[in-house]
Design a protein around this motif. Sequence first.
Motif, mmCIF file in Angstrom:
data_model
loop_
_atom_site.group_PDB
_atom_site.id
_atom_site.type_symbol
_atom_site.label_atom_id
_atom_site.label_comp_id
_atom_site.label_asym_id
_atom_site.label_seq_id
_atom_site.Cartn_x
_atom_site.Cartn_y
_atom_site.Cartn_z
ATOM 1 N N LYS A 161 -59.560 -30.070 65.862
ATOM 2 C CA LYS A 161 -59.181 -31.041 66.897
ATOM 3 C C LYS A 161 -58.183 -32.058 66.359
ATOM 4 C CE LYS A 161 -63.360 -30.633 69.661
ATOM 5 N NZ LYS A 161 -64.572 -31.297 70.158
ATOM 6 N N VAL A 162 -58.377 -32.503 65.117
ATOM 7 C CA VAL A 162 -57.438 -33.455 64.514
ATOM 8 C C VAL A 162 -56.084 -32.792 64.322
ATOM 9 C CG1 VAL A 162 -56.948 -34.742 62.399
ATOM 10 C CG2 VAL A 162 -59.218 -34.867 63.428
ATOM 11 N N LYS A 163 -56.062 -31.534 63.908
ATOM 12 C CA LYS A 163 -54.794 -30.816 63.710
ATOM 13 C C LYS A 163 -54.045 -30.674 65.036
ATOM 14 C CE LYS A 163 -53.038 -26.609 61.518
ATOM 15 N NZ LYS A 163 -51.739 -26.727 62.013
ATOM 16 N N VAL A 164 -54.769 -30.355 66.107
ATOM 17 C CA VAL A 164 -54.131 -30.243 67.422
ATOM 18 C C VAL A 164 -53.579 -31.602 67.847
ATOM 19 C CG1 VAL A 164 -54.614 -29.852 69.869
ATOM 20 C CG2 VAL A 164 -55.446 -28.240 68.169
ATOM 21 N N PHE A 165 -54.332 -32.673 67.581
ATOM 22 C CA PHE A 165 -53.861 -34.019 67.932
ATOM 23 C C PHE A 165 -52.598 -34.380 67.160
ATOM 24 C CE2 PHE A 165 -53.840 -38.574 66.958
ATOM 25 C CZ PHE A 165 -53.689 -39.078 68.238
ATOM 26 N N ILE A 166 -52.583 -34.077 65.854
ATOM 27 C CA ILE A 166 -51.416 -34.397 65.026
ATOM 28 C C ILE A 166 -50.221 -33.557 65.447
ATOM 29 C CG2 ILE A 166 -50.496 -34.192 62.678
ATOM 30 C CD1 ILE A 166 -53.193 -35.159 61.672
ATOM 31 N N ASP A 167 -50.439 -32.296 65.812
ATOM 32 C CA ASP A 167 -49.331 -31.461 66.274
ATOM 33 C C ASP A 167 -48.748 -31.976 67.582
ATOM 34 O OD1 ASP A 167 -49.539 -29.839 64.079
ATOM 35 O OD2 ASP A 167 -50.746 -28.297 65.089
ATOM 36 N N GLY A 168 -49.525 -32.688 68.360
ATOM 37 C CA GLY A 168 -49.051 -33.215 69.635
ATOM 38 C C GLY A 168 -48.303 -34.539 69.532
ATOM 39 N N LEU A 169 -48.283 -35.132 68.350
ATOM 40 C CA LEU A 169 -47.578 -36.406 68.181
ATOM 41 C C LEU A 169 -46.064 -36.189 68.219
ATOM 42 C CD1 LEU A 169 -49.615 -38.057 65.285
ATOM 43 C CD2 LEU A 169 -49.653 -38.686 67.691
ATOM 44 N N PRO A 170 -45.328 -37.198 68.686
ATOM 45 C CA PRO A 170 -43.866 -37.088 68.673
ATOM 46 C C PRO A 170 -43.331 -37.030 67.236
ATOM 47 C CG PRO A 170 -44.585 -38.990 69.970
ATOM 48 C CD PRO A 170 -45.779 -38.416 69.318
ATOM 49 N N LYS A 171 -42.120 -36.457 67.096
ATOM 50 C CA LYS A 171 -41.528 -36.290 65.766
ATOM 51 C C LYS A 171 -41.275 -37.625 65.082
ATOM 52 C CE LYS A 171 -39.377 -31.827 66.493
ATOM 53 N NZ LYS A 171 -38.135 -31.052 66.456
ATOM 54 N N LYS B 181 -44.509 -38.907 63.628
ATOM 55 C CA LYS B 181 -44.890 -38.142 62.442
ATOM 56 C C LYS B 181 -44.059 -38.579 61.233
ATOM 57 C CE LYS B 181 -46.320 -33.834 64.636
ATOM 58 N NZ LYS B 181 -46.031 -32.405 64.745
ATOM 59 N N LYS B 182 -42.751 -38.804 61.462
ATOM 60 C CA LYS B 182 -41.874 -39.234 60.383
ATOM 61 C C LYS B 182 -42.272 -40.627 59.911
ATOM 62 C CE LYS B 182 -37.029 -39.588 59.134
ATOM 63 N NZ LYS B 182 -35.652 -39.467 59.597
ATOM 64 N N LEU B 183 -42.630 -41.490 60.838
ATOM 65 C CA LEU B 183 -43.051 -42.841 60.501
ATOM 66 C C LEU B 183 -44.347 -42.842 59.688
ATOM 67 C CD1 LEU B 183 -42.501 -45.900 60.965
ATOM 68 C CD2 LEU B 183 -43.992 -45.748 62.952
ATOM 69 N N LEU B 184 -45.258 -41.954 60.046
ATOM 70 C CA LEU B 184 -46.538 -41.861 59.343
ATOM 71 C C LEU B 184 -46.448 -41.024 58.063
ATOM 72 C CD1 LEU B 184 -48.914 -41.342 62.393
ATOM 73 C CD2 LEU B 184 -48.632 -43.410 61.028
ATOM 74 N N GLY B 185 -45.362 -40.300 57.874
ATOM 75 C CA GLY B 185 -45.197 -39.467 56.685
ATOM 76 C C GLY B 185 -45.893 -38.128 56.784
#
Length: 83
Positions: A64-74, A77-81
Amino acid sequence: MIKTIFWLFIVNVVCVLSGVVMGFVKLFEISPLWLSITSLCVFVVLVLALVLLVLKFLDEIIKKVKVFIDGLPKWLKKLLGIK
């Protein structure tokens, strides 16, 4: 999950039957040992079942966490590293 419970049941039956066979050899001399072996086998099987259930639960959470992270905008994701 069903396969896990089935195989844990089979292991429990084998351990109990081994305790029964050992108990019938010298029933009166090692009866306490026979009962403790059976109790120990049941305890170990219950602990294994609990560990397997926790691992399955953690696997579902990780998915579930992986699906959530995959759904984040690019850009987020870049901001969070996150790659």
